[in-house]
Design a protein around this motif. Structure first.
Motif, PDB file in Angstrom:
ATOM      1  N   VAL A   1      43.774  66.021  43.138  1.00 52.86           N
ATOM      2  CA  VAL A   1      43.606  67.760  42.773  1.00 52.86           C
ATOM      3  C   VAL A   1      45.511  67.994  42.251  1.00 52.86           C
ATOM      4  O   VAL A   1      46.429  67.578  42.611  1.00 52.86           O
ATOM      5  N   ALA A   2      45.347  68.367  40.369  1.00 53.70           N
ATOM      6  CA  ALA A   2      46.761  67.819  40.148  1.00 53.70           C
ATOM      7  C   ALA A   2      46.949  69.215  39.946  1.00 53.70           C
ATOM      8  O   ALA A   2      46.021  70.470  39.564  1.00 53.70           O
TER       9      ALA A   2
ATOM     10  N   GLN B   1      39.919  61.515  39.708  1.00 50.77           N
ATOM     11  CA  GLN B   1      39.929  60.172  40.653  1.00 50.77           C
ATOM     12  C   GLN B   1      39.967  59.576  39.602  1.00 50.77           C
ATOM     13  O   GLN B   1      39.919  59.188  39.112  1.00 50.77           O
ATOM     14  N   TYR B   2      40.949  58.953  40.865  1.00 50.54           N
ATOM     15  CA  TYR B   2      41.553  57.696  40.804  1.00 50.54           C
ATOM     16  C   TYR B   2      41.966  56.879  42.103  1.00 50.54           C
ATOM     17  O   TYR B   2      42.047  57.620  43.263  1.00 50.54           O
TER      18      TYR B   2
ATOM     19  N   PRO C   1      42.469  52.881  37.261  1.00 55.24           N
ATOM     20  CA  PRO C   1      41.656  52.905  37.693  1.00 55.24           C
ATOM     21  C   PRO C   1      41.115  54.145  38.684  1.00 55.24           C
ATOM     22  O   PRO C   1      41.792  54.588  39.462  1.00 55.24           O
ATOM     23  N   ILE C   2      40.198  54.097  38.291  1.00 55.76           N
ATOM     24  CA  ILE C   2      38.738  55.183  38.472  1.00 55.76           C
ATOM     25  C   ILE C   2      38.315  53.940  40.021  1.00 55.76           C
ATOM     26  O   ILE C   2      38.064  55.532  40.848  1.00 55.76           O
ATOM     27  N   ASP C   3      37.649  53.319  40.015  1.00 62.34           N
ATOM     28  CA  ASP C   3      37.148  52.487  40.977  1.00 62.34           C
ATOM     29  C   ASP C   3      37.896  50.831  40.036  1.00 62.34           C
ATOM     30  O   ASP C   3      37.694  50.867  39.970  1.00 62.34           O
TER      31      ASP C   3
ATOM     32  N   VAL D   1      49.188  56.661  34.195  1.00 59.50           N
ATOM     33  CA  VAL D   1      49.032  58.253  34.066  1.00 59.50           C
ATOM     34  C   VAL D   1      48.157  59.070  34.474  1.00 59.50           C
ATOM     35  O   VAL D   1      46.892  58.279  34.231  1.00 59.50           O
ATOM     36  N   ALA D   2      48.213  60.170  35.227  1.00 62.55           N
ATOM     37  CA  ALA D   2      47.445  60.422  35.556  1.00 62.55           C
ATOM     38  C   ALA D   2      47.015  61.917  34.347  1.00 62.55           C
ATOM     39  O   ALA D   2      45.177  62.183  34.562  1.00 62.55           O
TER      40      ALA D   2
END
Ligand code: FES
Ligand SMILES: [Fe+2]
Length: 324
Positions: free
Chosen positions: A38-39, A31-32, A234-236, A15-16
């Motif tokens: 960018v969405a 940031q993933y 996950p972001i990082d 999921v964004a």
């Protein structure tokens, strides 16, 4: 711990954002997967996601970018990029340079969420997330949502699906029946049990299914019929966004069901916060010291590892077949 096997980011749909986070003509920085993205939602209503940095002089398209038609316009020199990442307009140039492209990401919008596909090898998606037939019908409420930023690795969230023994100690829920299975990109758990809450005890039965590594849907029948979506992105490698959404079937009158939702969501949140307290401070035991009353944690972990495997390189046989 054997971290190397689960390093990097898994392959699958994530999921964004919720659809409601990306309004018509909206632009949103994300940031993933260790990257800036960018969405944006074009005037045609379609959601699109691109790498964030403009190939011209590097402005972030998500900070000050605007939607023009079905493109996003860079805030720096007004170059425009479509959903395929191609530059379609440079207001002051005769020719668009061939290198004026940004990487597009596969996107779907299903059941009120915008999904992004991450693939370790850059391949196209191999499975899809299912449509919830009831979602959007008059008999069901829209999602009630909440989200958390959690300092943990995705494997900890996924482990929960097979962790039969933590229901009683963490969630004050007694399990009467528990079954578990995996097939391809799916892993599911079926449970019948009794949950204690401040007002009493609720007997329930639930089917909870991971569709790939980061998107979980639970269908529950009990006091209230509902779907719950639990998605983590996950972001990082040590941080993720955990999103929780719930929709209930309207029983009797709509206003009364809406009244239930707030209480129901706060119960669910309390349950997640009990898990969060464990996740944020634990380490990953591999192999763990399991006992006979534990759930099938080993099977779940073997299933989960598939999303970290890059496709095997082509063999000589494949190459010979391709040449025929
Ligand atoms: S940096 Fe984007 S148009 Fe110049
Ligand atoms: Fe849990």
């Amino acid at each position: 711990m054997r971290d190397a096997e689960l390093s990097g980011y898994p392959t699958g749909w994530f999921v964004a954002c919720f659809s409601s986070d990306l309004p018509p003509r909206g632009v949103k920085p994300l940031q993933y997967f260790g990257q800036h993205l960018v969405a944006f939602r074009g005037e045609d209503g379609q959601a699109r996601i691109l790498d964030a940095f403009c190939p011209h002089l590097g402005a972030h398209l998500g900070h000050g970018g605007t939607v023009v038609g079905d493109t996003v316009r860079c805030p720096f020199h007004a170059w425009q990029f479509d959903g395929g990442g191609r530059c379609t307009v440079i207001p002051y140039a005769q020719k668009i340079p061939p290198r004026a492209t940004v990487r597009p990401w596969p996107v779907r919008e299903i059941n009120g969420v915008v999904l992004i596909h991450h693939d370790r090898a850059g391949n196209e998606p191999r499975f899809e997330v299912p449509v919830i037939p009831e979602y959007g019908s008059d008999e069901w409420l829209p999602w009630s949502t909440t989200s958390y930023r959690v300092k943990t690795h995705p494997r900890e969230i996924v482990d929960n699906l097979a962790d039969r023994a933590h229901f009683s100690s963490v969630h004050r829920t007694e399990i009467d029946e528990f079954s578990f299975g995996v097939e391809g990109h799916l892993a599911w758990q079926k449970v019948k049990g009794r949950a204690s809450f401040p007002g009493g005890v609720d007997a329930f039965s639930s089917t909870t299914t991971y569709h790939g590594p980061g998107y979980l849907l639970m269908r529950m029948d009990g006091l209230l019929q509902n779907y719950m979506l639990v998605a983590h992105t996950p972001i990082d490698e040590g941080t993720l966004d955990l999103r929780l959404a719930v929709t209930l079937k309207i029983v009797g009158n709509r206003a009364r069901t809406e009244g239930y939702v707030a209480g129901y969501l706060s119960n669910l949140k309390a349950g997640f916060e009990d898990d969060l307290r464990i996740w944020e401070h634990k380490t990953y035991m591999d192999p763990p010291a399991l006992c006979d009353g534990d759930g099938p944690i080993g099977r779940l972990r073997r299933w989960y590892r598939q999303f970290y495997a890059s496709p095997a390189p082509a063999t000589e046989e494949d190459a010979a077949r391709a040449a025929e």
